[in-house]
Motif scaffolding. Structure first.
Motif, PDB file in Angstrom:
ATOM      1  N   ARG A   8      -3.166   4.526  -0.840  1.00  0.00           N
ATOM      2  CA  ARG A   8      -4.384   3.803  -0.428  1.00  0.00           C
ATOM      3  C   ARG A   8      -5.480   4.779  -0.009  1.00  0.00           C
ATOM      4  NH1 ARG A   8      -3.814  -1.011  -2.664  1.00  0.00           N
ATOM      5  NH2 ARG A   8      -2.235  -2.328  -1.712  1.00  0.00           N
ATOM      6  N   VAL A   9      -6.728   4.348  -0.196  1.00  0.00           N
ATOM      7  CA  VAL A   9      -7.888   5.126   0.234  1.00  0.00           C
ATOM      8  C   VAL A   9      -8.639   4.323   1.294  1.00  0.00           C
ATOM      9  CG1 VAL A   9     -10.096   6.114  -0.482  1.00  0.00           C
ATOM     10  CG2 VAL A   9      -8.097   6.260  -2.006  1.00  0.00           C
ATOM     11  N   ALA A  10      -8.897   4.960   2.434  1.00  0.00           N
ATOM     12  CA  ALA A  10      -9.569   4.272   3.540  1.00  0.00           C
ATOM     13  C   ALA A  10     -10.873   4.981   3.894  1.00  0.00           C
ATOM     14  CB  ALA A  10      -8.662   4.240   4.777  1.00  0.00           C
ATOM     15  N   ILE A  11     -11.961   4.217   3.973  1.00  0.00           N
ATOM     16  CA  ILE A  11     -13.215   4.745   4.522  1.00  0.00           C
ATOM     17  C   ILE A  11     -13.237   4.390   6.005  1.00  0.00           C
ATOM     18  CG2 ILE A  11     -15.734   4.530   4.531  1.00  0.00           C
ATOM     19  CD1 ILE A  11     -15.635   3.923   1.555  1.00  0.00           C
ATOM     20  N   VAL A  79     -16.022   6.802  -3.885  1.00  0.00           N
ATOM     21  CA  VAL A  79     -15.220   6.129  -4.918  1.00  0.00           C
ATOM     22  C   VAL A  79     -14.937   7.107  -6.056  1.00  0.00           C
ATOM     23  CG1 VAL A  79     -15.319   4.327  -6.698  1.00  0.00           C
ATOM     24  CG2 VAL A  79     -15.952   3.800  -4.326  1.00  0.00           C
ATOM     25  N   SER A  80     -15.931   7.920  -6.409  1.00  0.00           N
ATOM     26  CA  SER A  80     -15.678   8.872  -7.491  1.00  0.00           C
ATOM     27  C   SER A  80     -14.749  10.002  -7.029  1.00  0.00           C
ATOM     28  CB  SER A  80     -17.015   9.333  -8.080  1.00  0.00           C
ATOM     29  OG  SER A  80     -17.183  10.700  -7.964  1.00  0.00           O
ATOM     30  N   ASP A  81     -14.882  10.467  -5.781  1.00  0.00           N
ATOM     31  CA  ASP A  81     -14.004  11.533  -5.275  1.00  0.00           C
ATOM     32  C   ASP A  81     -12.542  11.084  -5.136  1.00  0.00           C
ATOM     33  OD1 ASP A  81     -16.251  13.097  -5.074  1.00  0.00           O
ATOM     34  OD2 ASP A  81     -16.389  13.044  -2.894  1.00  0.00           O
ATOM     35  N   PHE A  82     -12.350   9.839  -4.694  1.00  0.00           N
ATOM     36  CA  PHE A  82     -10.979   9.377  -4.392  1.00  0.00           C
ATOM     37  C   PHE A  82     -10.417   8.431  -5.454  1.00  0.00           C
ATOM     38  CE2 PHE A  82     -12.432  10.854  -0.298  1.00  0.00           C
ATOM     39  CZ  PHE A  82     -11.294  11.318   0.351  1.00  0.00           C
ATOM     40  N   GLY A  83     -11.259   8.036  -6.414  1.00  0.00           N
ATOM     41  CA  GLY A  83     -10.782   7.141  -7.466  1.00  0.00           C
ATOM     42  C   GLY A  83     -10.771   5.672  -7.084  1.00  0.00           C
ATOM     43  N   GLY A  84     -11.386   5.331  -5.950  1.00  0.00           N
ATOM     44  CA  GLY A  84     -11.440   3.920  -5.547  1.00  0.00           C
ATOM     45  C   GLY A  84     -11.426   3.814  -4.029  1.00  0.00           C
ATOM     46  N   ALA A 128     -17.948  -3.453  -0.279  1.00  0.00           N
ATOM     47  CA  ALA A 128     -17.463  -4.721  -0.857  1.00  0.00           C
ATOM     48  C   ALA A 128     -17.783  -4.795  -2.353  1.00  0.00           C
ATOM     49  CB  ALA A 128     -18.073  -5.910  -0.123  1.00  0.00           C
ATOM     50  N   ARG A 129     -18.949  -4.266  -2.763  1.00  0.00           N
ATOM     51  CA  ARG A 129     -19.305  -4.310  -4.192  1.00  0.00           C
ATOM     52  C   ARG A 129     -18.251  -3.595  -5.041  1.00  0.00           C
ATOM     53  NH1 ARG A 129     -25.723  -3.233  -3.138  1.00  0.00           N
ATOM     54  NH2 ARG A 129     -26.310  -5.427  -3.015  1.00  0.00           N
ATOM     55  N   HIS A 130     -17.740  -2.472  -4.529  1.00  0.00           N
ATOM     56  CA  HIS A 130     -16.675  -1.776  -5.263  1.00  0.00           C
ATOM     57  C   HIS A 130     -15.369  -2.557  -5.217  1.00  0.00           C
ATOM     58  CE1 HIS A 130     -18.573   1.962  -6.481  1.00  0.00           C
ATOM     59  NE2 HIS A 130     -19.254   1.921  -5.356  1.00  0.00           N
ATOM     60  N   MET A 131     -15.063  -3.107  -4.035  1.00  0.00           N
ATOM     61  CA  MET A 131     -13.800  -3.852  -3.896  1.00  0.00           C
ATOM     62  C   MET A 131     -13.777  -5.076  -4.815  1.00  0.00           C
ATOM     63  SD  MET A 131     -13.275  -3.626   0.238  1.00  0.00           S
ATOM     64  CE  MET A 131     -12.439  -2.214   0.994  1.00  0.00           C
ATOM     65  N   VAL A 132     -14.935  -5.738  -4.961  1.00  0.00           N
ATOM     66  CA  VAL A 132     -15.019  -6.920  -5.829  1.00  0.00           C
ATOM     67  C   VAL A 132     -14.625  -6.560  -7.263  1.00  0.00           C
ATOM     68  CG1 VAL A 132     -16.686  -8.495  -6.938  1.00  0.00           C
ATOM     69  CG2 VAL A 132     -16.682  -8.220  -4.424  1.00  0.00           C
ATOM     70  N   LYS A 133     -15.088  -5.381  -7.713  1.00  0.00           N
ATOM     71  CA  LYS A 133     -14.783  -4.957  -9.092  1.00  0.00           C
ATOM     72  C   LYS A 133     -13.284  -4.815  -9.310  1.00  0.00           C
ATOM     73  CE  LYS A 133     -18.899  -2.150  -9.576  1.00  0.00           C
ATOM     74  NZ  LYS A 133     -19.269  -0.749  -9.377  1.00  0.00           N
ATOM     75  N   ARG A 134     -12.562  -4.385  -8.255  1.00  0.00           N
ATOM     76  CA  ARG A 134     -11.110  -4.168  -8.408  1.00  0.00           C
ATOM     77  C   ARG A 134     -10.280  -5.359  -7.969  1.00  0.00           C
ATOM     78  NH1 ARG A 134      -9.603   0.339  -4.872  1.00  0.00           N
ATOM     79  NH2 ARG A 134      -8.071   1.267  -6.244  1.00  0.00           N
ATOM     80  N   GLY A 135     -10.944  -6.339  -7.348  1.00  0.00           N
ATOM     81  CA  GLY A 135     -10.221  -7.530  -6.910  1.00  0.00           C
ATOM     82  C   GLY A 135      -9.238  -7.258  -5.783  1.00  0.00           C
ATOM     83  N   PHE A 136      -9.566  -6.271  -4.948  1.00  0.00           N
ATOM     84  CA  PHE A 136      -8.717  -5.980  -3.782  1.00  0.00           C
ATOM     85  C   PHE A 136      -9.551  -5.275  -2.719  1.00  0.00           C
ATOM     86  CE2 PHE A 136      -6.119  -3.357  -1.040  1.00  0.00           C
ATOM     87  CZ  PHE A 136      -5.028  -4.177  -0.750  1.00  0.00           C
TER      88      PHE A 136
END
Ligand code: NAD
Length: 262
Positions: A8-11, A79-84, A128-136
């Motif tokens: 998992r990746v956490a901000i 997102v680009s550094d960690f892949g999501g 959230a915009r990134h999370m929406v794309k991945r559905g998680f």
């Protein structure tokens, strides 16, 4: 036993501060890679060192969350550094002045709202915009007991943290269809440390009927109002955040959990 947050990746915003770093350490110990966000470059560097010294993975992103454009760019970079991104601990915040309403400084009121409300929203929205794309996605916002009970002398802070609770409820509804849970924590009196000392000292100086003018007495008065008769530790906050980000809370969204000793 595998670490529960392995992969998992956490901000973590406010990741250089007390609660942010303690929580980042907990999430890293549970296996997550951490993107630390803060406006203080020195605190970021030492936070990263603490995490990596303990075998965790962390990157640092120096950013003022009130700059919405920069927030968007930085989140894209993470997102680009960690892949999501899987988790957001939306935690950066500022306490503001301790002054009764008639004399509360207007510019400080606006600063507190800019950081605690507008800044927190920019971060939540961009992530959230990134999370929406991945559905998680799993999001925890740091509110405060000041956003539950309305403390004396903290007009801006109390107002801002009530707003964070409201933002949590709305975002939970808007993001539920995308498998994104959004919850909040409300720490009460947390210590020892800078925030506790500052709070006690400034409540003593505020000259209100609620606290005496001697910081030592104020500390006792505050603790006397806590049923468990002590302040909470940073680790006791981090554990609740881990619970809200993890699978044990899978059917919870839109809640605000008090961490306040009763
Ligand atoms: P802290 O001051 O140690 O940490 C806050 C961090 O946020 C700092 O590192 C600071 O540099 C960062 N920050 C502030 N404004 C920023 C901005 N505009 N952009 C980017 N970073 C910024 O305090 P803490 O106790 O760790 O507080 C963390 C959160 O917990 C805050 O939201 C605070 O309101 C909340 N809280 C704290 C307590 C407490 O007693 N410590 C109680 C209730 C809620």
């Amino acid at each position: 036993k595998t670490a529960p947050f392995s992969g998992r990746v956490a901000i973590v915003t406010g990741g250089g501060g007390n609660i942010g770093l303690a929580t980042a350490l907990r999430l890293a110990a549970d296996g997550a890679a951490i993107a630390l966000v803060d406006m203080d470059a020195d605190k970021l560097a030492s936070a990263r060192k603490e995490i990596t010294d303990k075998g965790g993975r962390a990157g640092t992103y120096c950013l003022d969350i009130t700059d919405a454009d920069d927030v968007g760019k930085t989140v894209d970079q993470i997102v680009s550094d960690f892949g999501g991104v899987d988790f957001l601990f939306n935690n950066a915040g500022y306490q503001g002045a301790f002054t009764p309403v008639p004399n509360y400084p207007e510019d400080d009121f606006q600063k507190v709202m800019m950081i605690n409300v507008c800044g927190a929203f920019s971060v939540l929205q961009a992530v959230a915009r990134h999370m929406v794309k991945r559905g998680f996605g799993r999001i925890v916002n740091t509110a405060s007991m000041a956003g539950v009970e309305g403390p004396p002398n903290m007009a801006a802070y109390g107002t801002s943290k009530f707003a964070v609770v409201g933002m949590t409820q709305v975002a939970a509804k808007d993001l539920a269809p995308h498998n994104i849970r959004v919850n909040a924590i409300s720490p009460g009196l947390i210590g020892p440390g800078y925030m506790w000392d500052r709070q006690v000292e400034l409540q003593a100086k505020a000259g209100s009927q609620y606290f005496s003018d001697d910081p030592e007495k104020v500390a006792k008065e505050m603790i006397a109002g806590v049923p468990m008769r002590r302040y909470g530790s940073l680790e006791e906050i981090a554990g609740v955040v881990a619970f809200l980000l993890g699978e044990d809370s899978n059917y919870m969204t839109g809640v605000n959990l008090p961490i306040s000793g009763g």
